[in-house]
Design a protein around this motif. Structure first.
Motif, PDB file in Angstrom:
ATOM      1  N   GLN A 156       4.507   4.386  -2.282  1.00  0.00           N
ATOM      2  CA  GLN A 156       3.642   5.635  -2.096  1.00  0.00           C
ATOM      3  C   GLN A 156       2.443   5.536  -2.495  1.00  0.00           C
ATOM      4  O   GLN A 156       1.260   5.799  -2.249  1.00  0.00           O
ATOM      5  N   LEU A 157       2.297   4.661  -3.612  1.00  0.00           N
ATOM      6  CA  LEU A 157       1.008   4.339  -4.652  1.00  0.00           C
ATOM      7  C   LEU A 157       0.074   3.584  -3.653  1.00  0.00           C
ATOM      8  O   LEU A 157      -0.980   4.094  -3.379  1.00  0.00           O
ATOM      9  N   ALA A 158       0.562   2.633  -2.876  1.00  0.00           N
ATOM     10  CA  ALA A 158      -0.286   1.728  -1.903  1.00  0.00           C
ATOM     11  C   ALA A 158      -0.650   2.625  -0.888  1.00  0.00           C
ATOM     12  O   ALA A 158      -1.749   2.388  -0.412  1.00  0.00           O
ATOM     13  N   ALA A 159       0.183   3.397  -0.311  1.00  0.00           N
ATOM     14  CA  ALA A 159       0.042   4.284   0.867  1.00  0.00           C
ATOM     15  C   ALA A 159      -1.353   5.134   0.497  1.00  0.00           C
ATOM     16  O   ALA A 159      -2.356   5.457   1.299  1.00  0.00           O
ATOM     17  N   SER A 160      -1.127   5.723  -0.704  1.00  0.00           N
ATOM     18  CA  SER A 160      -2.161   6.894  -0.972  1.00  0.00           C
ATOM     19  C   SER A 160      -3.574   6.118  -1.380  1.00  0.00           C
ATOM     20  O   SER A 160      -4.557   6.477  -0.918  1.00  0.00           O
ATOM     21  N   ASP A 161      -3.406   4.966  -1.927  1.00  0.00           N
ATOM     22  CA  ASP A 161      -4.772   4.185  -2.433  1.00  0.00           C
ATOM     23  C   ASP A 161      -5.461   3.694  -1.106  1.00  0.00           C
ATOM     24  O   ASP A 161      -6.564   3.764  -1.090  1.00  0.00           O
ATOM     25  N   SER A 162      -4.901   3.268  -0.092  1.00  0.00           N
ATOM     26  CA  SER A 162      -5.419   2.773   1.082  1.00  0.00           C
ATOM     27  C   SER A 162      -5.658   3.926   2.152  1.00  0.00           C
ATOM     28  O   SER A 162      -6.151   3.576   3.217  1.00  0.00           O
ATOM     29  N   GLU A 163      -4.776   5.145   1.968  1.00  0.00           N
ATOM     30  CA  GLU A 163      -5.114   6.107   2.955  1.00  0.00           C
ATOM     31  C   GLU A 163      -4.292   5.654   4.319  1.00  0.00           C
ATOM     32  O   GLU A 163      -4.634   5.843   5.391  1.00  0.00           O
TER      33      GLU A 163
END
Length: 257
Positions: A156-163
């Protein structure tokens, strides 16, 4: 009798600050992809799937038919995230059992997919996280039988950071237990199964129908309804025989995580 507690009503400045904070959180989730089906979009907290989030899919049962329906459901989502020319989808898995013509019929042709194969779930999840952090993909799909709370937080964090949207397919590993029983930080969690198609007035095969259940979503309620399967552009539709009928009311699900 104890006196009733009193609460101060927020003033206009506090309400404005709260709206600003909520708007900022929504922007941080990345662009939203609507299903373009009112019965679904109006029940989603973001009116679609957040592009900077983790979304999980599981089959309604371990049957091959439900497994195929769940695979094509997330294929349609991936195809629409990859709608712009030049964008590719990373599909990470440990066992290559995908049927490429079937994926193409749901809107995702072979030249838009980058396959990555790992020996174990841990390898597949590591590949998925690396793909998310690369930041150039339309979306990332990963198929696993197990992913704990820690790894879903990382995804979730990686998806949010990279959109970059993350689609996690949780495959059945034990009969009689839904993979969505495991805790997760996913923004949405979906359970997909097959339902009987409408009989045709002439010989042939009609459009498949699926039971779509949103088991859990952030900021919204679960719901379930019946839809027609993805078309060649990855889009769902309400059953053609009754496009104006009332949608099944939202209900609590026995397997809700």
């Amino acid at each position: 009798m104890l006196p009733s507690p009193s609460f101060d009503r927020p003033d206009a400045e506090q309400l404005a600050a709260l709206r600003t904070a909520l708007a900022g959180e929504r922007r941080a989730r990345g662009p939203v992809l609507p299903f373009d089906v009112v019965a679904i979009d109006e029940r989603l907290a973001d009116a679609g799937l957040a592009g900077g989030g983790l979304h999980e899919v599981a089959a309604a049962s371990a049957a091959l038919s439900d497994d195929a329906a769940a695979t094509l459901f997330l294929t349609g989502i991936a195809a629409r995230f990859a709608g712009k020319p030049g964008l590719s989808v990373l599909w990470a898995l440990s066992r290559f059992d995908l049927y490429a013509p079937g994926l193409e019929q749901a809107g995702l042709p072979p030249d838009r997919i980058i396959y990555a194969q790992g020996r174990r779930d841990a390898d597949v999840l590591a590949l998925a996280e690396d793909g998310l952090r690369h930041g150039t993909l339309a979306c990332v799909v990963a198929e696993v039988k197990s992913a704990d709370l820690t790894i879903t937080r990382r995804l979730q964090l990686a998806a949010s950071d990279s959109e970059t949207p993350m689609l996690l397919y949780r495959r059945h590993r034990t009969l009689g237990r839904c993979p969505l029983d495991m805790p997760s930080t996913a923004m949405t969690r979906w359970r997909i199964g097959c339902t009987p198609s409408l009989p045709l007035p002439h010989p042939g095969v009609g459009r498949a129908r699926w039971s779509v259940e949103l088991v859990r979503q952030r900021g919204g309620n679960p719901f379930s309804l019946e839809v027609e399967a993805c078309d060649a552009t990855g889009r769902l539709a309400l059953p053609a025989a009754a496009p104006d009928r009332a949608v099944a009311p939202a209900r609590a699900l026995s397997h809700a995580a």
